[in-house]
Design a protein around this motif. Structure first.
Motif, PDB file in Angstrom:
ATOM      1  N   GLU A  84     -23.554 -98.276-140.051  1.00 49.33           N
ATOM      2  CA  GLU A  84     -24.028 -99.606-140.421  1.00 49.33           C
ATOM      3  C   GLU A  84     -25.297 -99.472-141.249  1.00 49.33           C
ATOM      4  N   PRO A  85     -25.602-100.473-142.085  1.00 46.28           N
ATOM      5  CA  PRO A  85     -26.835-100.395-142.876  1.00 46.28           C
ATOM      6  C   PRO A  85     -28.078-100.332-141.992  1.00 46.28           C
ATOM      7  N   GLY A  86     -29.043 -99.535-142.430  1.00 48.22           N
ATOM      8  CA  GLY A  86     -30.259 -99.373-141.652  1.00 48.22           C
ATOM      9  C   GLY A  86     -31.076-100.644-141.516  1.00 48.22           C
ATOM     10  N   TRP A  87     -30.940-101.564-142.491  1.00 46.28           N
ATOM     11  CA  TRP A  87     -31.769-102.762-142.441  1.00 46.28           C
ATOM     12  C   TRP A  87     -31.422-103.669-141.266  1.00 46.28           C
ATOM     13  N   LEU A  88     -30.240-103.492-140.661  1.00 47.19           N
ATOM     14  CA  LEU A  88     -29.868-104.323-139.516  1.00 47.19           C
ATOM     15  C   LEU A  88     -30.818-104.117-138.331  1.00 47.19           C
ATOM     16  N   SER A  89     -31.386-102.913-138.227  1.00 45.13           N
ATOM     17  CA  SER A  89     -32.277-102.615-137.105  1.00 45.13           C
ATOM     18  C   SER A  89     -33.726-102.416-137.541  1.00 45.13           C
ATOM     19  N   ALA A  90     -34.015-102.614-138.820  1.00 41.87           N
ATOM     20  CA  ALA A  90     -35.383-102.440-139.317  1.00 41.87           C
ATOM     21  C   ALA A  90     -36.216-103.689-139.033  1.00 41.87           C
ATOM     22  N   PRO A  91     -37.535-103.566-139.004  1.00 41.08           N
ATOM     23  CA  PRO A  91     -38.392-104.757-138.865  1.00 41.08           C
ATOM     24  C   PRO A  91     -38.108-105.740-140.003  1.00 41.08           C
ATOM     25  N   ASP A 139     -23.834-116.027-141.664  1.00 40.30           N
ATOM     26  CA  ASP A 139     -23.251-115.735-140.355  1.00 40.30           C
ATOM     27  C   ASP A 139     -22.652-114.333-140.267  1.00 40.30           C
ATOM     28  N   HIS A 140     -22.029-113.871-141.335  1.00 37.74           N
ATOM     29  CA  HIS A 140     -21.320-112.588-141.287  1.00 37.74           C
ATOM     30  C   HIS A 140     -22.078-111.459-141.996  1.00 37.74           C
ATOM     31  N   ALA A 141     -22.680-111.763-143.144  1.00 44.65           N
ATOM     32  CA  ALA A 141     -23.371-110.716-143.911  1.00 44.65           C
ATOM     33  C   ALA A 141     -24.842-110.591-143.545  1.00 44.65           C
ATOM     34  N   ARG A 142     -25.364-111.515-142.722  1.00 44.11           N
ATOM     35  CA  ARG A 142     -26.746-111.447-142.234  1.00 44.11           C
ATOM     36  C   ARG A 142     -27.748-111.409-143.383  1.00 44.11           C
ATOM     37  N   ILE A 143     -27.525-112.252-144.393  1.00 45.08           N
ATOM     38  CA  ILE A 143     -28.362-112.220-145.590  1.00 45.08           C
ATOM     39  C   ILE A 143     -29.825-112.528-145.272  1.00 45.08           C
ATOM     40  N   HIS A 150     -36.328-106.456-146.359  1.00 43.51           N
ATOM     41  CA  HIS A 150     -36.891-106.017-147.634  1.00 43.51           C
ATOM     42  C   HIS A 150     -38.285-106.613-147.863  1.00 43.51           C
ATOM     43  N   ILE A 151     -38.479-107.853-147.436  1.00 41.32           N
ATOM     44  CA  ILE A 151     -39.802-108.470-147.582  1.00 41.32           C
ATOM     45  C   ILE A 151     -40.803-107.757-146.680  1.00 41.32           C
TER      46      ILE A 151
END
Length: 330
Positions: A84-91, A139-143, A150-151
């Motif tokens: 999974e992409p790392g940003w899902l669990s990043a601050p 809902d699905h892509a967690r934009i 990223h911010i």
């Protein structure tokens, strides 16, 4: 190669198929169960169900995780190298959602939701990312989580996200002149209410990817188009979608894209699944635009036509495009 097996020791079903898009098909009955083997080439994960009996009633695999999709729950298989992409669990910087009504060329105002990161006031200038199928992206892509990460990391400046949905999606997202005029009016109203000092970015998937491309080609305020698995129908190579009511209109619009005068200030990103049905259409259009002189980045990902694939393929292309277009703001 993974083999998907549905146990049926009592032979309850006369036939079973694997519902998995272009890699699906009939299963064989082997030793008390129904099986289909799929090549893993170009696929790191697969959403699927079994269609059982003559009516094709959907049954999930008892041993796999379940993912919710626009078409109901599906079992999901992961290749061993999938991550999974790392940003899902990043601050991530949190944000808030507000509902807006924007002027429209259609029968009613266009209702959208806008995500704003914490700390950004309404009078603060900030770039805008417009997402077609906004609820799917949220809902699905967690934009929102993607943007907040990223911010928080400082890899993108604080920006607003417009989450736009289409009650008449097939009609509006198939090159509808009224909808394209509506987006143009809505962007003007947004800029009057929320100042922006950067080009607008427009994103979408499937028919939303097509619509984003059409918006970007028509509006000089747009500096980024990000299309995921865009439905760029072409009658010369696409026979599977010609029964779609708006097929002919889409093919005319796609032909018009290739004939549009090149803009050096428009950055185009396109991604598509390596084995999905839209791959040939996306590859053909991307190469054609590149050969005409457009600034186009094109990549294929190892998944099919679904929201998790589009979530996973936001990085690295979309932030790279945004940084290039928004480099003057942070």
């Amino acid at each position: 190669m993974p083999t998907f097996r549905l146990p049926d020791p009592d032979r309850r079903w006369s036939q079973v198929s694997l519902d998995a898009g272009p890699v699906g098909g009939p299963c064989r009955f082997v030793d008390g169960g129904w099986e289909r083997t799929v090549s893993p080439d170009g696929i790191q994960r697969l959403e699927f169900a079994f269609g059982v009996g003559r009516r094709g009633r959907r049954v999930l695999h008892p041993d796999y995780d379940v993912v919710e999709t626009d078409f109901g729950p599906r079992s999901v298989w992961h290749r061993s190298d999938y991550r999974e992409p790392g940003w899902l669990s990043a601050p991530a910087t949190p944000g808030r959602l507000t509902t807006l009504e924007l002027p429209s060329a259609l029968a009613a105002p266009l209702a959208v939701r806008m995500w704003t990161p914490s700390g950004l006031r309404s009078r603060d200038p900030a770039p805008v990312l417009w997402c077609h199928d906004g609820s799917g992206y949220l809902d699905h892509a967690r934009i929102d989580r993607w943007a907040g990460s990223h911010i928080a990391a400082g890899t993108l400046p604080a920006f607003r996200i417009v989450l736009a949905d289409a009650p008449r999606r097939m009609q509006w997202y198939s090159g509808s002149p009224g909808y394209l005029r509506t987006v143009r009016r809505a962007l003007g109203a947004l800029q009057e209410r929320f100042p922006s000092d950067a080009p607008v970015a427009v994103a979408g998937a499937s028919l939303g990817g097509l619509t984003s491309m059409l918006v970007g080609m028509r509006d000089p305020r747009v500096g980024v188009v990000f299309s995921q698995s865009g439905s760029f129908f072409d009658a010369r190579i696409d026979k599977s979608d010609n029964a779609f009511r708006w097929f002919d209109r889409i093919t005319r619009e796609v032909a018009g894209i290739s004939a549009t005068t090149v803009r050096n200030d428009l950055h185009i990103g396109m991604v598509c699944g390596a084995r999905e049905g839209n791959e040939r259409l996306n590859t053909r259009l991307a190469l054609g635009l590149m050969n005409s002189g457009w600034d186009v980045a094109y990549e294929r990902f190892n998944d099919l036509h679904n929201w998790t694939a589009w979530r996973d393929s936001l990085d690295p292309m979309l932030p790279n495009l945004l940084r290039e277009a928004w480099s003057a703001v942070g």
